[in-house]
Design a protein around this motif. Structure first.
Motif, mmCIF file in Angstrom:
data_model
loop_
_atom_site.group_PDB
_atom_site.id
_atom_site.type_symbol
_atom_site.label_atom_id
_atom_site.label_comp_id
_atom_site.label_asym_id
_atom_site.label_seq_id
_atom_site.Cartn_x
_atom_site.Cartn_y
_atom_site.Cartn_z
ATOM 1 N N PRO A 80 32.680 42.870 31.805
ATOM 2 C CA PRO A 80 31.979 42.281 32.960
ATOM 3 C C PRO A 80 32.909 41.716 34.030
ATOM 4 N N ALA A 81 34.020 41.095 33.632
ATOM 5 C CA ALA A 81 34.926 40.493 34.617
ATOM 6 C C ALA A 81 35.632 41.554 35.450
ATOM 7 N N VAL A 82 35.954 42.683 34.834
ATOM 8 C CA VAL A 82 36.618 43.773 35.558
ATOM 9 C C VAL A 82 35.643 44.422 36.530
ATOM 10 N N ILE A 83 34.408 44.649 36.086
ATOM 11 C CA ILE A 83 33.386 45.237 36.954
ATOM 12 C C ILE A 83 33.071 44.305 38.114
ATOM 13 N N LYS B 257 33.077 42.762 43.849
ATOM 14 C CA LYS B 257 33.402 41.770 44.880
ATOM 15 C C LYS B 257 34.475 42.299 45.826
ATOM 16 N N GLY B 258 35.428 43.028 45.267
ATOM 17 C CA GLY B 258 36.464 43.609 46.103
ATOM 18 C C GLY B 258 35.912 44.621 47.078
ATOM 19 N N ALA B 259 34.963 45.448 46.621
ATOM 20 C CA ALA B 259 34.346 46.444 47.507
ATOM 21 C C ALA B 259 33.552 45.758 48.613
ATOM 22 N N GLN B 260 32.883 44.664 48.276
ATOM 23 C CA GLN B 260 32.135 43.932 49.298
ATOM 24 C C GLN B 260 33.069 43.325 50.341
ATOM 25 N N GLN B 261 34.241 42.871 49.897
ATOM 26 C CA GLN B 261 35.173 42.217 50.813
ATOM 27 C C GLN B 261 36.010 43.208 51.611
ATOM 28 N N TRP B 262 36.497 44.295 50.936
ATOM 29 C CA TRP B 262 37.460 45.189 51.586
ATOM 30 C C TRP B 262 36.955 46.614 51.770
ATOM 31 N N PRO C 181 42.106 51.951 46.545
ATOM 32 C CA PRO C 181 41.283 50.931 47.200
ATOM 33 C C PRO C 181 41.692 49.521 46.786
ATOM 34 N N ALA C 182 41.568 48.599 47.705
ATOM 35 C CA ALA C 182 41.870 47.205 47.378
ATOM 36 C C ALA C 182 40.954 46.704 46.269
ATOM 37 N N ALA D 174 41.916 44.851 42.764
ATOM 38 C CA ALA D 174 41.304 43.609 42.284
ATOM 39 C C ALA D 174 40.826 43.760 40.842
ATOM 40 N N ALA D 175 40.271 44.933 40.512
ATOM 41 C CA ALA D 175 39.818 45.182 39.142
ATOM 42 C C ALA D 175 41.004 45.204 38.179
#
Length: 382
Positions: free
Chosen positions: A56-59, A64-69, A269-270, A274-275
């Motif tokens: 869950p933490a990796v997903i 969140k990274g996709a939403q931000q970057w 991808p950024a 993050a993942a």
């Protein structure tokens, strides 16, 4: 012979030899589960050794990274594709693994080829283990450098090659854990030979990082070896995708100028970076995943011994069962799949001729009951 005739002839020969490969559309809904159509299987063919691809933490970090970057980097890292998140991942990798610098790549294949093509010139010599990964074999063969190989994990063979070459620059290339056999290179002794002969050492630890050594630092750290160049990937135990080269400041600066796979490829991808950061944090500070994997490895080997199933000496998550004949390996794999265990037959040229095998890989996500059922099915299939 025309291209069409050559293609048809090659496909026919591979079919007759039991070497034809097919991609199959499957759904991996959890680290140890796989679905093909309406059939459900326990998954024993994945490199997701710690089950982190569905953590869950990796997903959450990726989302969140996709939403931000956004979902893509949009450009090479030399243009606008290098974000603060990429920079942070490189810094964390360098600190975690004990190197001055880390350089990100889209895959382990790209990292290995980029390093060899950028570094090797006609006046240099590459000395490699015969069973090193196809990406390294191809890069070494296509590079302008002299290419020499030594028998798998043979210190005597390595020493002979070092003594037989007199070029100023010699790069010894090996892996931490070999992907088809699951055995580990004697890195401490190899490193000592390199020092004696003033050669550089490069280690591809794709299958060791995350699962071996304190904080999952890999095979080099476990054997207290500091290679000149270390390649790690994120698509195995870290459960994501991508790779990095760990090296000195000078080598990193040189790769930024010369590594075509880096300069002319869109950056990862950024959100992916993050993942990977989230996965590294789990690997470093939650050792229970490695402990569960090691328990599963020990249990599998014990149960196989009790059932008279012959295994190699591998103590890693990669547990090959050597069959030999290509057609029989395919038949045994099909029998296991019919019993609900997803295992593929690995055949030449991936492995040497006459050594077709079942490449069973264990994960921290497997239960004891799943392993017991696999061993029972293996006993009947063999």
């Amino acid at each position: 012979m025309s291209w069409q005739q050559r293609i048809e002839n090659t496909l026919y020969q591979r079919q007759q030899q039991g070497l034809l490969r097919r991609r199959l559309a499957v759904t991996v809904s959890a680290p140890a589960s796989l679905t093909k159509g309406e059939q459900h299987f326990t998954h024993f063919s994945s490199n997701d050794y710690l089950g982190l691809s569905h953590h869950p933490a990796v997903i959450e970090a990726w989302c969140k990274g996709a939403q931000q970057w956004g979902t893509g980097a949009g450009a090479s890292g030399h243009v606008t594709g290098y974000s603060p998140c990429h920079q942070q991942l490189e810094q964390i990798l360098a600190e975690w693994l004990g190197f001055p610098r880390a350089i990100l790549f889209s895959s382990g294949f790209a990292a290995n080829q980029a390093l060899i093509f950028a570094l090797a010139e006609s006046s240099d010599t590459l000395i490699a283990d015969k069973l090193m990964h196809a990406s390294l074999q191809e890069a070494a063969a296509l590079s302008p450098a002299r290419y020499r190989r030594f028998p798998h994990n043979s210190l005597e063979g390595l020493t002979r090659q070092l003594r037989a070459t007199e070029t100023v620059n010699r790069l010894v290339i090996t892996e931490g854990v070999f992907s088809m056999d699951g055995d580990q290179a004697p890195l401490a002794a190899i490193s000592e030979r390199c020092r004696e002969h003033q050669a550089w050492l490069m280690v591809d630890d794709a299958h060791g990082i995350g699962v071996i050594g304190e904080e999952g630092r890999g095979n080099c750290a476990q054997q207290q070896v500091k290679p000149d160049i270390l390649v790690v990937t994120f698509g195995k135990a870290l459960g994501v995708s991508g790779a990095a080269i760990l090296c000195s400041d000078a080598v990193a600066d040189y790769l930024e100028q010369s590594a075509r796979h880096l300069i002319y490829s869109t950056a990862i991808p950024a959100a992916q970076a993050a993942a990977v950061l989230a996965s590294i944090n789990i690997v470093r500070y939650q050792p229970e995943h490695r402990e569960k994997l090691n328990q599963n490895i020990g249990h599998f080997r014990t149960q196989c011994t009790q059932q008279g199933i012959m295994l190699t000496d591998s103590l890693t998550a990669i547990q090959p069962v050597i069959i030999g004949d290509n057609h029989r390996a395919l038949a045994v794999a099909q029998t296991l799949q019919s019993a609900g265990h997803w295992i593929q037959a690995i055949r030449p040229p991936t492995v040497p001729v006459g050594s077709a095998r079942l490449r069973i890989t264990l994960s921290a996500a497997h239960s004891t009951q799943q392993i017991d059922r696999l061993v029972e099915a293996l006993h009947h299939a063999l």
